[in-house]
Design a protein around this motif. Structure first.
Motif, PDB file in Angstrom:
ATOM      1  N   GLN A  39       0.829  -1.209   0.000  1.00 50.32           N
ATOM      2  CA  GLN A  39       0.000   0.000   0.000  1.00 50.32           C
ATOM      3  C   GLN A  39       0.860   1.255   0.000  1.00 50.32           C
ATOM      4  OE1 GLN A  39      -2.484  -0.527   3.453  1.00 50.32           O
ATOM      5  NE2 GLN A  39      -4.130  -1.469   2.286  1.00 50.32           N
ATOM      6  N   ARG A  40       1.938   1.241   0.790  1.00 53.67           N
ATOM      7  CA  ARG A  40       2.809   2.423   0.834  1.00 53.67           C
ATOM      8  C   ARG A  40       3.450   2.688  -0.521  1.00 53.67           C
ATOM      9  NH1 ARG A  40       3.596   0.893   6.369  1.00 53.67           N
ATOM     10  NH2 ARG A  40       5.073  -0.736   5.794  1.00 53.67           N
ATOM     11  N   LYS A  41       3.795   1.614  -1.228  1.00 60.69           N
ATOM     12  CA  LYS A  41       4.405   1.769  -2.550  1.00 60.69           C
ATOM     13  C   LYS A  41       3.373   2.190  -3.596  1.00 60.69           C
ATOM     14  CE  LYS A  41       8.377  -1.390  -2.336  1.00 60.69           C
ATOM     15  NZ  LYS A  41       9.021  -2.558  -2.978  1.00 60.69           N
ATOM     16  N   ASP A  42       2.213   1.552  -3.539  1.00 55.74           N
ATOM     17  CA  ASP A  42       1.214   1.753  -4.592  1.00 55.74           C
ATOM     18  C   ASP A  42       0.409   3.036  -4.406  1.00 55.74           C
ATOM     19  OD1 ASP A  42       2.106  -0.684  -5.441  1.00 55.74           O
ATOM     20  OD2 ASP A  42       0.360  -1.813  -4.745  1.00 55.74           O
ATOM     21  N   PHE A  43       0.104   3.369  -3.124  1.00 52.21           N
ATOM     22  CA  PHE A  43      -0.787   4.494  -2.857  1.00 52.21           C
ATOM     23  C   PHE A  43      -0.161   5.440  -1.823  1.00 52.21           C
ATOM     24  CE2 PHE A  43      -3.494   0.562  -3.202  1.00 52.21           C
ATOM     25  CZ  PHE A  43      -3.743   0.695  -4.565  1.00 52.21           C
ATOM     26  N   PRO A  44       0.972   6.050  -2.149  1.00 57.62           N
ATOM     27  CA  PRO A  44       1.640   6.911  -1.167  1.00 57.62           C
ATOM     28  C   PRO A  44       0.766   8.063  -0.701  1.00 57.62           C
ATOM     29  CG  PRO A  44       2.582   7.209  -3.364  1.00 57.62           C
ATOM     30  CD  PRO A  44       1.698   6.010  -3.431  1.00 57.62           C
ATOM     31  N   LYS A  45      -0.180   8.484  -1.527  1.00 58.58           N
ATOM     32  CA  LYS A  45      -1.099   9.550  -1.133  1.00 58.58           C
ATOM     33  C   LYS A  45      -2.534   9.050  -1.004  1.00 58.58           C
ATOM     34  CE  LYS A  45      -0.029  12.390  -4.510  1.00 58.58           C
ATOM     35  NZ  LYS A  45      -0.063  13.640  -5.306  1.00 58.58           N
ATOM     36  N   GLY A  46      -2.688   7.724  -0.907  1.00 55.16           N
ATOM     37  CA  GLY A  46      -4.024   7.157  -0.847  1.00 55.16           C
ATOM     38  C   GLY A  46      -4.569   6.893  -2.238  1.00 55.16           C
ATOM     39  N   ILE A  47      -5.861   6.621  -2.315  1.00 52.82           N
ATOM     40  CA  ILE A  47      -6.536   6.372  -3.586  1.00 52.82           C
ATOM     41  C   ILE A  47      -7.393   7.588  -3.912  1.00 52.82           C
ATOM     42  CG2 ILE A  47      -8.227   4.919  -4.789  1.00 52.82           C
ATOM     43  CD1 ILE A  47      -7.320   2.572  -3.103  1.00 52.82           C
ATOM     44  N   PRO A  48      -7.246   8.142  -5.101  1.00 56.30           N
ATOM     45  CA  PRO A  48      -8.043   9.333  -5.445  1.00 56.30           C
ATOM     46  C   PRO A  48      -9.506   8.979  -5.686  1.00 56.30           C
ATOM     47  CG  PRO A  48      -6.824   8.579  -7.356  1.00 56.30           C
ATOM     48  CD  PRO A  48      -6.374   7.723  -6.205  1.00 56.30           C
ATOM     49  N   GLN A  49     -10.348   9.983  -5.611  1.00 58.75           N
ATOM     50  CA  GLN A  49     -11.754   9.803  -5.946  1.00 58.75           C
ATOM     51  C   GLN A  49     -11.871   9.600  -7.457  1.00 58.75           C
ATOM     52  OE1 GLN A  49     -14.286  13.260  -6.166  1.00 58.75           O
ATOM     53  NE2 GLN A  49     -15.887  12.242  -4.980  1.00 58.75           N
ATOM     54  N   CYS A  50     -12.313   8.409  -7.857  1.00 62.68           N
ATOM     55  CA  CYS A  50     -12.403   8.089  -9.289  1.00 62.68           C
ATOM     56  C   CYS A  50     -13.836   8.061  -9.799  1.00 62.68           C
ATOM     57  CB  CYS A  50     -11.739   6.743  -9.567  1.00 62.68           C
ATOM     58  SG  CYS A  50      -9.964   6.721  -9.257  1.00 62.68           S
ATOM     59  N   GLY A  51     -14.791   7.741  -8.931  1.00 58.07           N
ATOM     60  CA  GLY A  51     -16.179   7.676  -9.368  1.00 58.07           C
ATOM     61  C   GLY A  51     -16.580   6.300  -9.866  1.00 58.07           C
ATOM     62  N   THR A  52     -17.882   6.062  -9.841  1.00 51.46           N
ATOM     63  CA  THR A  52     -18.422   4.757 -10.246  1.00 51.46           C
ATOM     64  C   THR A  52     -18.194   4.489 -11.722  1.00 51.46           C
ATOM     65  OG1 THR A  52     -20.110   4.858  -8.520  1.00 51.46           O
ATOM     66  CG2 THR A  52     -20.519   3.371 -10.358  1.00 51.46           C
ATOM     67  N   ASP A  53     -18.460   5.478 -12.561  1.00 53.32           N
ATOM     68  CA  ASP A  53     -18.353   5.265 -14.010  1.00 53.32           C
ATOM     69  C   ASP A  53     -16.941   4.865 -14.416  1.00 53.32           C
ATOM     70  OD1 ASP A  53     -21.057   5.873 -14.741  1.00 53.32           O
ATOM     71  OD2 ASP A  53     -20.615   7.978 -14.387  1.00 53.32           O
ATOM     72  N   ALA A  54     -15.952   5.531 -13.841  1.00 55.78           N
ATOM     73  CA  ALA A  54     -14.558   5.218 -14.188  1.00 55.78           C
ATOM     74  C   ALA A  54     -14.201   3.808 -13.736  1.00 55.78           C
ATOM     75  CB  ALA A  54     -13.613   6.236 -13.543  1.00 55.78           C
ATOM     76  N   LEU A  55     -14.641   3.409 -12.541  1.00 57.50           N
ATOM     77  CA  LEU A  55     -14.348   2.064 -12.053  1.00 57.50           C
ATOM     78  C   LEU A  55     -14.990   1.016 -12.936  1.00 57.50           C
ATOM     79  CD1 LEU A  55     -13.229   0.079  -9.977  1.00 57.50           C
ATOM     80  CD2 LEU A  55     -15.285   0.486  -8.595  1.00 57.50           C
ATOM     81  N   ARG A  56     -16.247   1.197 -13.272  1.00 61.95           N
ATOM     82  CA  ARG A  56     -16.949   0.226 -14.122  1.00 61.95           C
ATOM     83  C   ARG A  56     -16.290   0.120 -15.492  1.00 61.95           C
ATOM     84  NH1 ARG A  56     -23.203  -0.089 -13.224  1.00 61.95           N
ATOM     85  NH2 ARG A  56     -23.121  -0.316 -15.482  1.00 61.95           N
ATOM     86  N   PHE A  57     -15.964   1.258 -16.070  1.00 61.21           N
ATOM     87  CA  PHE A  57     -15.364   1.249 -17.407  1.00 61.21           C
ATOM     88  C   PHE A  57     -14.001   0.559 -17.377  1.00 61.21           C
ATOM     89  CE2 PHE A  57     -13.564   3.133 -21.300  1.00 61.21           C
ATOM     90  CZ  PHE A  57     -14.638   2.954 -22.167  1.00 61.21           C
ATOM     91  N   ALA A  58     -13.222   0.819 -16.324  1.00 62.03           N
ATOM     92  CA  ALA A  58     -11.905   0.176 -16.205  1.00 62.03           C
ATOM     93  C   ALA A  58     -12.040  -1.331 -16.063  1.00 62.03           C
ATOM     94  CB  ALA A  58     -11.142   0.762 -15.018  1.00 62.03           C
ATOM     95  N   LEU A  59     -12.988  -1.783 -15.256  1.00 62.45           N
ATOM     96  CA  LEU A  59     -13.184  -3.223 -15.066  1.00 62.45           C
ATOM     97  C   LEU A  59     -13.617  -3.893 -16.362  1.00 62.45           C
ATOM     98  CD1 LEU A  59     -14.941  -3.117 -11.588  1.00 62.45           C
ATOM     99  CD2 LEU A  59     -12.744  -4.202 -12.076  1.00 62.45           C
ATOM    100  N   CYS A  60     -14.513  -3.268 -17.080  1.00 63.63           N
ATOM    101  CA  CYS A  60     -15.009  -3.861 -18.334  1.00 63.63           C
ATOM    102  C   CYS A  60     -13.986  -3.758 -19.466  1.00 63.63           C
ATOM    103  CB  CYS A  60     -16.307  -3.194 -18.759  1.00 63.63           C
ATOM    104  SG  CYS A  60     -17.717  -3.589 -17.701  1.00 63.63           S
ATOM    105  N   SER A  61     -12.937  -2.963 -19.271  1.00 63.82           N
ATOM    106  CA  SER A  61     -11.920  -2.805 -20.312  1.00 63.82           C
ATOM    107  C   SER A  61     -10.925  -3.952 -20.329  1.00 63.82           C
ATOM    108  CB  SER A  61     -11.169  -1.478 -20.125  1.00 63.82           C
ATOM    109  OG  SER A  61     -12.048  -0.386 -20.291  1.00 63.82           O
TER     110      SER A  61
END
Length: 1059
Positions: free
Chosen positions: A700-722
């Protein structure tokens, strides 16, 4: 009534590391057992463990890893909230000014409540659709546990299923997607027990059964809606009016009906057999609740109920003295406490070492019991001592030997994990792992201990309690699966049931061909109590065989018992089995029980069989196969026509996402954003072992040094379906989701531009049928849209969603934004003072409107929130606003046949040359360091290429950022006079497009070239040290066998790119 008692059939698979001698393979009867899936070979297990260690070491070490290349770099975006007063369930006000940039909080506000209240997700909505067709599409969501929270695996399921559901609904199908929740017997009971202990210091045993169940229902009513709210947050277009919980009264009646019918037909029977037993839960558990923990040697593990850690991963050898003989026979075991239950010693009949003791007996050192030395060809004489201790009540393979040789079965470990009275007073009531050391000490005292050595083994662990699984002999209810499995195999082979990807068909056949009978008893309080009753007759004695009946109610069971035993109903005493049914039994009924079965409801008649089952490939046996078997047996029909499996979601380091590893990502954290501190708190709050916690928190420290940004539902769904779902596992990186958020902002800015263009004109947009593509760029972009729609149709029909998302992203970004919108800006900037300019601008407006509107409709199944928001704002300009449905999710899905008049394949083919010319021209500009200058450009090309460049001349000028384009054909004889021009001036910069086309960029001043040479020299000086570092790292990795191959390959490719 079918006879319910059968002799238990043995299980051929055994727990790893039981003893030094193993049994060879043979053709054996298949057993009733809760263990159904065949074990992986030790070689595959070793490879799996090696890969896992490599990943962990890459995370913990300071060495470069692919994860570091994708460290999430982002800056906090402005959060814009929707502040207009909108009552829940009312339509959002889209007349407000469009915010300057995309904000998920603003976009996702209010829409779902409106969709749900208006009933847009109900199949009854179908009758009001002007484009409705007489086709049905139905499926159920794989019911998540009522105790759980969603993870990215759930999010992938929702994204895929909702995309297919929304697409079919927009096509005009009558769509039913049923939400559901599983009561999750063991998980829920465990959660509530912990809560009661934490809050009041009371254990389950301090309550009556009914009191405890009231506490569970209280917890469920408080927390049970959370999982549904998470599904709403993901935009799942489920029909909530039909939501189904597996403990609802109607569903419970279906469960009882299924049990009774299966028992009446003889499919369900009662038998004594070995089962996976959790002593901490005091219950049999299913395979999916057993984790295999691979140990390379001595390992100390925490076990529930023990203050000190317990050692595993060792093999102990001890001797049995041979009765009436001067010798001994040595046996080895990883579980010395079970030797109190030994009833024999087995050797191979041809083993020369033991020829003299065939048929003799050993004396048990603690019980004085005589143990026969039996011979069996299944014993492997080359492994260990060649002799194996036989403990039928605590080992699956030994249970087999007891059947072959008529041996007794002595239970020495009870259901609570304590040693039984059969062990003698010195061990009775002692915990099993405390007894382990006591047994070893006693063997040493009697000088029978022969040694201890390290031993690699696989340890079965209960995923719910962390307890070590104990194989115990128990009387349980089983389902005979042989005949049902044959029908399930035949359904796939005959094509009645389609499995996608197809390669799972072979796995399906192999597993079902070797299926074991299914143990459906669970010793819990929370769940469907088994509708079977033990019968006591007036003249019965305790020594008689058990008598059982079953019924949909106690009254029915009493009537059945009276008929069966010829006595009056009032003279019979019935005691209901206190056990409950395996959760997977009720889940296996979901496709038809959710529709009202066994009643012939309208829903059952209209929507069964379901059209599709979509789920993760890890559930192929635990859930999918059982649904097929039970559905076919109880309804006479397959429960669905197609099974679509998606791949497993892994983290960016390639590790399976698992609560036990601490690397699960909550999709709501991706949607709303989360700090690194909160991510680390979640790992610490979970039940994660210290090493796994360390690995997870470092990742987590390596991947998300500043945490996870707000991406929104649409972006998450589109990324998963991609991601390609039908193949390799999905390694999802949050940077991919963030990239999709940037795509959302691109869509937002596109609509701002479009609204500005439409708002500047009082002339209405023409209808799709009336809009003719006149200009060269209009013909090209319209044809590109036609091709994109065709790709979407083909991809959705094949359930290959990644091809659809790729096509849509490519069209919107690279065709609509990067090319068409840039090319039409000069046209829109013209003064509307001529009929030609006015006509051109109106044509651009109509084409732009329809391209954006249709693209939003195409994207709607994947990105429901942003597409609804933007489409609603576009509607005031629609040429048919009064006739369209009120929401985008009920709009007709675009069809390629609608755009037949927009199909210009020659334009698309020819424009490929323009794109290559533009790419080469921009490369030349970059080499010269040009930013604002617009030089003249010569294209030296063939006559056919010259015609294309002339046809798309304005696009070439605009996109290449040049002042003029001169076309020169070297072969003047074949070139039309209109295309003849002077050759390019000497000293121009040259770029090669292909073997017949070159570009020449004329630079007026040599100062720019000198400046560029200086810039390139500086760049070289910066890159050389980096190249040297990469080459050095590459050499180091080549000498380190622990560095994974994919990391070495990535380092090599980076070095090649720099050089």
């Amino acid at each position: 009534m079918a006879q319910m008692w059968r002799a238990g059939r043995v299980l051929t698979a055994r727990l790893g590391g039981r003893g030094a001698a193993r049994l060879c393979s043979g053709t054996l009867p298949k057993p009733p057992s809760s263990t159904s899936s065949p074990p992986l070979s030790s070689r595959l297990q070793a490879q799996k463990q090696r890969r896992r260690r490599e990943r962990e070491e890459a995370i913990l070490s300071g060495q470069h890893s692919p994860a570091e290349d994708g460290v999430l770099g982002w800056s906090e975006k402005q959060r814009i909230e929707y502040t207009a007063h909108t009552a829940p369930g009312t339509k959002k006000d889209t007349s407000l000014p469009l915010p300057p940039s995309y904000s998920p909080e603003y976009v996702e506000s209010s829409w779902y409540q409106w969709w749900e209240k208006e009933g847009f997700f109900s199949p009854e909505q179908h009758e009001r659709l002007p484009h409705a067709v007489d086709q049905t599409f139905s499926l159920c969501i794989p019911p998540p546990n009522v105790t759980g929270s969603l993870h990215l695996g759930h999010a992938l399921t929702v994204a895929v299923e909702d995309a297919l559901v929304r697409w079919r609904r927009m096509q005009g199908h009558r769509v039913l997607w049923v939400p559901g929740c599983d009561h999750a017997g063991i998980a829920t009971q465990t959660v509530v027990e912990r809560r009661l202990l934490r809050e009041g210091g009371r254990r389950r045993q301090d309550f009556t059964r009914q009191e405890f169940l009231r506490e569970v229902w209280k917890w469920k009513n408080e927390r049970g809606e959370e999982i549904y709210q998470q599904l709403r947050s993901l935009g799942a277009s489920l029909d909530w009016s039909r939501a189904c919980f597996t403990m609802d009264p109607a569903f419970s009646r279906a469960v009882s009906e299924a049990f009774v019918r299966l028992a009446d037909s003889g499919r369900i029977y009662r038998s004594e057999a070995l089962v996976n037993w959790s002593c901490a839960l005091e219950s049999a558990i299913s395979d999916i609740e057993v984790d295999s923990k691979d140990l390379r040697g001595p390992t100390l593990l925490s076990v529930p109920g023990y203050d000190n850690k317990v050692e595993f991963g060792t093999m102990l050898t001890f001797a049995y003295a041979i009765e009436g003989h001067d010798g001994e026979v040595a046996v080895s075991t990883t579980r010395p406490e079970t030797m109190l239950g030994d009833v024999a010693v087995a050797v191979h009949p041809e083993d020369p070492r033991y020829q003299a003791i065939h048929g003799k007996q050993c004396r048990h050192p603690f019980t004085s019991r005589l143990l026969p030395i039996i011979t069996d060809p299944l014993v492997d004489m080359e492994l260990g001592t060649g002799a194996v201790k036989v403990t039928p009540a605590h080992d699956h393979t030994d249970f087999l030997l007891s059947q072959r040789h008529s041996l007794p079965r002595l239970t020495v470990i009870g259901g609570d994990g304590n040693m039984t009275t059969a062990c003698g007073q010195w061990l009775q009531g002692v915990k099993r792992f405390d007894a382990r050391q006591m047994v070893v000490d006693a063997l040493v005292e009697r000088k029978l201990f022969r040694g201890k050595k390290n031993h690699a083994m696989t340890l079965p662990v209960c995923s719910r309690s962390g307890d070590i699984i104990e194989p115990l002999l128990k009387k349980q209810w089983f389902i005979s699966c042989d005949e049902m499995a044959k029908k399930a195999i035949q359904a796939v082979e005959d094509g009645q049931l389609q499995i996608v990807p197809h390669y799972y068909s072979k796995t399906w056949r192999n597993w079902l061909s070797n299926i074991s009978d299914w143990c459906i008893s669970r010793q819990l309080w929370w769940g469907h109590q088994i509708p079977a009753y033990q019968v006591q007759l007036p003249d019965a004695t305790h020594t008689q065989e058990e008598r059982w009946v079953w019924g949909r109610s106690e009254h029915e069971a009493r009537q059945r018992a009276a008929v069966r035993y010829g006595v009056k109903p009032e003279d019979i005493t019935l005691t209901q089995d206190p056990d409950v049914l395996d959760t997977w039994f009720s889940s296996g009924l979901f496709p038809f029980a959710m529709l009202g079965w066994p009643e012939q409801t309208p829903d059952l008649q209209q929507f069964y069989p379901n059209s599709l089952l979509e789920t993760g490939s890890d559930l192929v046996f635990f859930w999918v196969a059982r649904m097929v078997m039970l559905g076919t047996e109880l309804t006479g029909q397959l429960p669905f026509k197609q099974v679509l499996f998606h791949s497993m979601v892994r983290d960016k380091h390639g590790r399976k996402m698992s609560k036990s590893l601490g690397n699960v990502i909550d999709p709501l954290d991706v949607i709303h954003g989360v700090s690194l501190e909160r991510l680390q708190e979640k790992v610490q709050e979970g039940n994660v072992e210290p090493r796994e916690r360390l690995v997870s928190m470092e990742a987590q420290r390596k991947d998300f040094p500043k945490g996870i940004p707000q991406c929104g539902t649409d972006a998450l769904r589109f990324a998963l379906c991609s991601h390609k779902m039908q193949g390799e596992d999905i390694s999802l990186s949050i940077s991919e989701v963030l990239s999709c958020r940037h795509f959302c902002n691109k869509m937002w800015q596109t609509l701002k531009f479009t609204l500005g263009v439409l708002g500047d004109s009082s002339t209405p947009v023409t209808t799709l049928e009336q809009t003719a593509a006149v200009g060269s760029m209009e013909r090209w972009v319209c044809s590109r849209l036609h091709s994109t729609v065709l790709q979407c149709e083909q991809g959705l029909e094949a359930s290959e969603l990644h091809t659809v998302t790729s096509a849509l992203h490519s069209f919107w970004v690279h065709s609509l934004c990067d090319v068409y919108m840039e090319c039409v800006k000069p046209v829109l900037a013209l003064a509307p003072d001529t009929e030609q300019s006015v006509g051109a601008q109106q044509g651009v407006r109509s084409v732009l409107f329809h391209c954006v509107s249709m693209s939003l409709a195409l994207l709607s199944p994947f990105m429901p929130f942003i597409t609804e928001e933007l489409w609603q704002r576009l509607q005031p300009f629609s040429p048919a606003a009064a006739a369209v449905p009120p929401t985008l999710c009920l709009q007709p899905y675009p069809r390629s046949s609608q755009l037949a008049h927009w199909h210009f394949p020659d334009e698309e083919r020819d424009f490929l040359l323009v794109q290559e010319v533009v790419r080469a021209a921009r490369s030349l500009r970059a080499q010269c360091g040009m930013t604002k200058e617009k030089p003249a450009m010569w294209a030296v090309c063939s006559p056919s290429q010259a015609q294309v460049l002339l046809h798309f001349g304005p696009a070439v000028w605009t996109l290449s950022r040049i002042s003029s384009l001169h076309i020169h054909c070297p072969d003047a004889a074949e070139c039309p006079p209109a295309l003849l021009s002077t050759p390019p001036p000497t000293g121009s910069l040259v770029a090669v497009v292909d073997h017949t086309c070159q570009l020449h960029l004329h630079i007026q001043s040599g100062g720019d070239v000198d400046k560029r040479v200086q810039q390139l020299s500086l760049r070289r000086d910066r890159l050389l040290p980096k190249l040297e570092q990469l080459l050095l790292r590459q050499q180091e990795q080549a000498s380190q066998s622990k560095v994974p191959a994919h990391i070495r390959e990535q380092t090599h490719s980076k070095g090649a790119g720099v050089s």
